[in-house]
Design a protein around this motif. Structure first.
Motif, mmCIF file in Angstrom:
data_model
loop_
_atom_site.group_PDB
_atom_site.id
_atom_site.type_symbol
_atom_site.label_atom_id
_atom_site.label_comp_id
_atom_site.label_asym_id
_atom_site.label_seq_id
_atom_site.Cartn_x
_atom_site.Cartn_y
_atom_site.Cartn_z
ATOM 1 N N LEU A 31 37.973 -24.479 -4.324
ATOM 2 C CA LEU A 31 38.831 -24.852 -4.203
ATOM 3 C C LEU A 31 39.946 -24.983 -3.447
ATOM 4 O O LEU A 31 40.161 -24.033 -2.730
ATOM 5 N N SER A 32 40.894 -25.803 -2.594
ATOM 6 C CA SER A 32 42.152 -26.116 -1.977
ATOM 7 C C SER A 32 43.283 -25.767 -2.507
ATOM 8 O O SER A 32 43.280 -27.283 -3.404
ATOM 9 N N GLU A 33 43.798 -25.945 -1.710
ATOM 10 C CA GLU A 33 45.457 -26.270 -1.895
ATOM 11 C C GLU A 33 45.724 -27.866 -0.945
ATOM 12 O O GLU A 33 47.095 -28.435 -1.391
ATOM 13 N N SER A 34 45.139 -28.147 -0.617
ATOM 14 C CA SER A 34 45.952 -29.316 0.867
ATOM 15 C C SER A 34 44.578 -29.725 0.963
ATOM 16 O O SER A 34 43.189 -29.943 1.169
ATOM 17 N N ILE A 35 44.308 -30.877 1.211
ATOM 18 C CA ILE A 35 43.420 -31.745 1.522
ATOM 19 C C ILE A 35 43.358 -31.488 3.653
ATOM 20 O O ILE A 35 42.182 -32.120 3.812
ATOM 21 N N ALA A 36 44.071 -31.349 4.134
ATOM 22 C CA ALA A 36 44.210 -31.182 5.096
ATOM 23 C C ALA A 36 43.040 -30.049 6.011
ATOM 24 O O ALA A 36 42.366 -29.786 6.689
ATOM 25 N N ARG A 37 42.827 -29.146 4.745
ATOM 26 C CA ARG A 37 42.105 -28.164 4.263
ATOM 27 C C ARG A 37 40.464 -28.215 4.815
ATOM 28 O O ARG A 37 39.493 -27.371 5.283
ATOM 29 N N ILE A 38 40.078 -29.636 3.488
ATOM 30 C CA ILE A 38 39.030 -29.793 3.748
ATOM 31 C C ILE A 38 38.508 -30.749 4.261
ATOM 32 O O ILE A 38 37.563 -31.754 3.889
ATOM 33 N N GLU A 39 39.467 -31.895 5.299
ATOM 34 C CA GLU A 39 39.422 -32.906 6.124
ATOM 35 C C GLU A 39 37.842 -33.344 6.622
ATOM 36 O O GLU A 39 37.517 -34.115 7.126
ATOM 37 N N PRO A 40 37.465 -31.706 7.560
ATOM 38 C CA PRO A 40 35.576 -31.581 8.209
ATOM 39 C C PRO A 40 34.426 -32.217 7.399
ATOM 40 O O PRO A 40 33.946 -32.772 7.024
ATOM 41 N N LEU A 41 34.961 -32.135 5.774
ATOM 42 C CA LEU A 41 34.475 -32.008 4.455
ATOM 43 C C LEU A 41 34.390 -34.611 4.276
ATOM 44 O O LEU A 41 33.545 -34.516 4.136
ATOM 45 N N LEU A 42 35.120 -34.269 4.744
ATOM 46 C CA LEU A 42 36.219 -35.378 4.434
ATOM 47 C C LEU A 42 35.680 -37.179 4.926
ATOM 48 O O LEU A 42 35.176 -37.566 4.829
ATOM 49 N N SER A 43 35.523 -36.179 6.783
ATOM 50 C CA SER A 43 35.384 -37.584 7.900
ATOM 51 C C SER A 43 34.157 -37.925 8.183
ATOM 52 O O SER A 43 34.341 -38.819 8.757
ATOM 53 N N ILE A 44 33.225 -37.241 7.263
ATOM 54 C CA ILE A 44 31.567 -38.443 7.349
ATOM 55 C C ILE A 44 31.797 -39.544 6.281
ATOM 56 O O ILE A 44 30.800 -40.118 5.745
ATOM 57 N N LEU A 45 32.277 -39.109 5.783
ATOM 58 C CA LEU A 45 32.917 -40.224 5.005
ATOM 59 C C LEU A 45 32.653 -41.436 5.267
ATOM 60 O O LEU A 45 33.943 -42.144 5.659
ATOM 61 N N ASP A 46 32.106 -42.501 4.107
ATOM 62 C CA ASP A 46 32.751 -44.097 4.466
ATOM 63 C C ASP A 46 34.125 -44.068 4.158
ATOM 64 O O ASP A 46 34.782 -43.525 3.392
ATOM 65 N N PRO A 47 34.729 -44.789 5.244
ATOM 66 C CA PRO A 47 36.781 -44.489 4.912
ATOM 67 C C PRO A 47 37.242 -45.260 3.580
ATOM 68 O O PRO A 47 38.167 -45.143 2.771
ATOM 69 N N ASP A 48 36.776 -46.358 3.421
ATOM 70 C CA ASP A 48 36.846 -46.743 1.847
ATOM 71 C C ASP A 48 36.928 -45.810 0.268
ATOM 72 O O ASP A 48 37.730 -45.545 -0.286
ATOM 73 N N ILE A 49 35.462 -44.733 0.921
ATOM 74 C CA ILE A 49 35.244 -43.565 -0.086
ATOM 75 C C ILE A 49 36.792 -42.231 -0.204
ATOM 76 O O ILE A 49 36.842 -41.764 -0.818
ATOM 77 N N ARG A 50 36.352 -41.796 0.993
ATOM 78 C CA ARG A 50 37.216 -41.214 1.729
ATOM 79 C C ARG A 50 38.277 -41.370 1.032
ATOM 80 O O ARG A 50 38.946 -40.738 0.415
ATOM 81 N N GLN A 51 38.906 -42.167 1.108
ATOM 82 C CA GLN A 51 40.409 -42.825 0.515
ATOM 83 C C GLN A 51 40.332 -42.989 -0.830
ATOM 84 O O GLN A 51 41.590 -42.530 -0.988
ATOM 85 N N GLN A 52 39.603 -43.204 -2.000
ATOM 86 C CA GLN A 52 39.382 -42.974 -2.904
ATOM 87 C C GLN A 52 39.114 -41.920 -3.232
ATOM 88 O O GLN A 52 40.244 -40.975 -4.710
ATOM 89 N N VAL A 53 38.628 -40.426 -2.855
ATOM 90 C CA VAL A 53 38.525 -39.097 -3.127
ATOM 91 C C VAL A 53 40.400 -39.104 -2.726
ATOM 92 O O VAL A 53 40.229 -38.093 -3.179
#
Length: 189
Positions: free
Chosen positions: A57-79
């Motif tokens: 669990l996280s309170e912010s997207i910024a905290r988990i950014e490293p996990l999102l950075s490797i996603l396809d940009p369209d998928i990242r935006q959906q998440v």
């Protein structure tokens, strides 16, 4: 019942203990995900095999950014949109994301993804922010039992073995839905 306030809850997590806290729909059990012995306490309390993995669990997207950075940009935006456009009045969304080296193996069990939820529950947000990190989140119940909907149910299940953060459940009628960010598969409807 061992009720604690937010400061005591943070001390509990830092000391490697298990904490029960209200989430969007049910009470959760949490610990510092980096402390394996704390995680093993949760598994023992729940009688849950390590292979199943848990949610972080996280309170912010910024905290988990490293996990999102490797996603396809369209998928990242959906998440990101699923978390940004939600509130504590509706059902939360948990995403299965590609594993990064910073995530301990005991968190994701036998899986090749890690489950992450950016919470909109105000108390959960405060908990993660004050802890300055993600917190383990798994339903507060022994395996096969109904997830706790009250602090008293938590106390009945775990009779003094854990601290309970005082607070209220969110307004979601059900636990989070779970989606795989890589395949798009709905894991839990």
């Amino acid at each position: 019942m061992n009720s604690v306030d937010l400061d005591q809850a943070i001390a509990c997590l830092k000391q490697g203990n298990v904490l029960a806290y209200p989430t969007e729909a049910v009470w959760g059990l949490g610990c510092d995900p980096a402390q394996q012995q704390a995680f093993e306490k949760i598994l023992k309390l729940k009688q849950r095999p390590i292979e199943k993995g848990v949610i972080l669990l996280s309170e912010s997207i910024a905290r988990i950014e490293p996990l999102l950075s490797i996603l396809d940009p369209d998928i990242r935006q959906q998440v990101v949109a699923s978390w940004q456009n939600s509130n504590d009045q509706q059902r939360a969304t948990t995403w299965l994301l590609p594993i990064q080296p910073a995530i301990p193996t005991w968190i994701y069990g036998k899986h090749d993804r890690v489950a992450i939820r950016v919470t909109q529950h105000p108390l959960c947000q405060q908990l993660c922010a004050a802890f300055d990190g993600m917190v383990v989140s798994t339903s507060a119940n022994p395996a096969g039992s109904t997830p706790a909907k009250t602090a008293q149910q938590v106390a009945n299940y775990f009779s003094g073995q854990i601290s309970i953060l005082s607070g209220n459940l969110g307004h979601s009628p059900e636990p989070s839905r779970i989606l795989d960010a890589v395949t798009g598969q709905l894991i839990r409807a």
